[in-house]
Design an enzyme around this catalytic site. Sequence first.
Site, PDB file in Angstrom:
ATOM      1  N   ASP A 202      -4.422 -26.371  66.061  1.00 38.69           N
ATOM      2  CA  ASP A 202      -3.933 -25.092  66.964  1.00 38.69           C
ATOM      3  C   ASP A 202      -5.073 -24.560  67.578  1.00 38.69           C
ATOM      4  O   ASP A 202      -6.207 -24.357  66.933  1.00 38.69           O
ATOM      5  CB  ASP A 202      -3.153 -24.058  66.099  1.00 38.69           C
ATOM      6  CG  ASP A 202      -2.569 -22.932  67.053  1.00 38.69           C
ATOM      7  OD1 ASP A 202      -1.843 -23.539  67.681  1.00 38.69           O
ATOM      8  OD2 ASP A 202      -3.224 -22.007  66.917  1.00 38.69           O
ATOM      9  N   GLU A 256     -12.201 -39.223  54.263  1.00 38.52           N
ATOM     10  CA  GLU A 256     -12.139 -39.250  52.813  1.00 38.52           C
ATOM     11  C   GLU A 256     -10.897 -39.852  52.087  1.00 38.52           C
ATOM     12  O   GLU A 256     -10.779 -40.455  51.287  1.00 38.52           O
ATOM     13  CB  GLU A 256     -12.402 -37.705  52.084  1.00 38.52           C
ATOM     14  CG  GLU A 256     -13.469 -37.084  51.957  1.00 38.52           C
ATOM     15  CD  GLU A 256     -13.668 -35.742  51.708  1.00 38.52           C
ATOM     16  OE1 GLU A 256     -12.441 -35.243  50.828  1.00 38.52           O
ATOM     17  OE2 GLU A 256     -14.453 -34.951  52.078  1.00 38.52           O
TER      18      GLU A 256
HETATM   19  C1  NOJ Z   1      -1.094 -22.314  70.588  1.00 34.43           C
HETATM   20  C2  NOJ Z   1       0.444 -22.380  69.915  1.00 34.43           C
HETATM   21  O1  NOJ Z   1       0.699 -23.590  70.631  1.00 34.43           O
HETATM   22  C3  NOJ Z   1       0.850 -21.188  70.257  1.00 34.43           C
HETATM   23  O2  NOJ Z   1       2.281 -21.320  69.964  1.00 34.43           O
HETATM   24  C4  NOJ Z   1       0.465 -20.092  69.392  1.00 34.43           C
HETATM   25  O3  NOJ Z   1       0.970 -18.670  69.994  1.00 34.43           O
HETATM   26  C5  NOJ Z   1      -1.500 -19.853  69.837  1.00 34.43           C
HETATM   27  N1  NOJ Z   1      -1.851 -21.167  69.706  1.00 34.43           N
HETATM   28  C6  NOJ Z   1      -1.772 -19.094  68.735  1.00 34.43           C
HETATM   29  O4  NOJ Z   1      -1.859 -19.784  67.467  1.00 34.43           O
END
Ligand code: NOJ
Length: 535
Positions: A202, A256
């Site tokens: 993310d 790993e």
């Molecule tokens: C990107 C994610 O896809 C989204 O849903 C989220 O709100 C933000 N990153 C923060 O983690």
Amino acid sequence: MTQPLWWQSGVVYQIYPRSYLDTDGDGIGNIAGITEKVGYLHDVLRVDAVWLSPFFPSPMADFGYDVSNYVDVDPQFGSLADFDALTAALHGRGMKIIIDYVINHTSDRHPWFVESRSSRDNPRRDWYVWADAGPDGSPPNNWQSIFGGGAWERDEQTGQYYLHSFLKEQPDLNWRNPEVEAAMFDVLRFWMERGVDGFRIDAAHLIMKDPAMRNNPPNPAHTGAPDEYDAFLHPHDKGHEDIHATFRRLRSVLDEYSEQSPRMAVAEIHIFDWPVWASYYGSDLDEIHMPFNFGLLFGPWTSETVRTVVDSVEGAIQPDAWPNYVLGNHDVSRLASRLGTEQARVATMLLLTLRGTPTLYYGDELGMQDVPIPVEKLQDPAGHGVPGQGRDAERTPMQWTSGPHAGFCPPNVEPWLPVSADADRVNVEVERNDPRSMLTLTARLLSLRRSSPALALGAYRPRESEDGTVVYEREADGESWLIALNLTSDPRTVLLPGTKPGQVLSTHLDRESVDGLDPLVLRPNEGLVIQIEGA
Ligand code: NOJ
């Protein structure tokens, strides 16, 4: 290419666990619900890997993207035992599991942050990004939150500000601190020990910040409000060059475990300068296996966009780097709402016939639409309570049947978001038995891709064609397919001299052959996948 790995030959399907299937009657989907649908994923759709959005313990300020414990399951979604059962069910059918790895920030309730904010000399103080106020008490610099407002929150108790690139409930981790890196790498190990095959990272491009915390320069192209995220360029809080060394180390943690079985990382990288985007593969292909390619998601839906994105991506990556494409996810308006139901079919044909791993968003295989959410039912904090601005519309319950709540949860339970009004016709039960449905088209495209080395892994060759159309060939080991897509609602003619058509799949699902290819008439909103005989 050398022996392809599962994430290269396969198709990924994204599930938003909250919205897939509720088996315990609280109106919220859960992991056991996904396990119950493994038969659908494997026998009906035939996808190869499932990516689950976060299911970890969380106060749900951002519906799980605010993690308070990286190594457990939130009771709303079930337990670790449920997770293990899902993993076993997927693996038992030869499928892979990818989980979200929320790396840029934790929840403000994560014990690490609770400690960090407790005093300036707490050993975990430096696990997050803290800075002193300006001389007049103002925030340390001009960085903005992607969810609106400033990116700094003042902590009354210790008198400093902490950084939050998203909500103030999502403080940014300090990835420059080796202890943070070690703790977060242990999270990867924990899940790989449990059998996880891949991670979707993310907000990956945000983890490294300018150590001097300089102000971002203004964006000269911006026309909106002066304090919006897009009012600035982001050299200092996005895509900092130090990120690459971190990703190389992250990759070695995955490696790993890769002898046992190949692991992978796909990363959320919102960068559209293609050579810069491609740098996330690593100069020796030693960083992220696939930075997500969002090029088809945001541009206008025209033949020019499609050609430019595909050619730019193909041109930017090294010969052994593997491309990927995305047409929908939990952060953007649904495919069928953005493009309309007809062009959604054309787009799905594109997604499933391009060279590169496709990621399909749950429900797009049915043609699910954005659902208008009444103001009193809005959930997404990123929407600021403004109808139409949040991401609830694309996160509504999966539509399984024509029954109450589309079969998502028991009849007497209210689902966490309203079910679409079209769910009596747009659902798995109805579409499975309709030879012309979007589900039938998606499943047929998936099955064709699976049966054809050329479509799954072969070379990509663009062909010149009239405006409004996109034409290309896929070829491997003497097997060749031609894909001709009409991105308009008028008929279009393409000329493909010297090629003899074999079997055909039309987005309309009403013809299995064409008379010839010189010329070939594409009906309005029609896409064709055509086998080339004697190639
Ligand atoms: C990107 C994610 O896809 C989204 O849903 C989220 O709100 C933000 N990153 C923060 O983690």
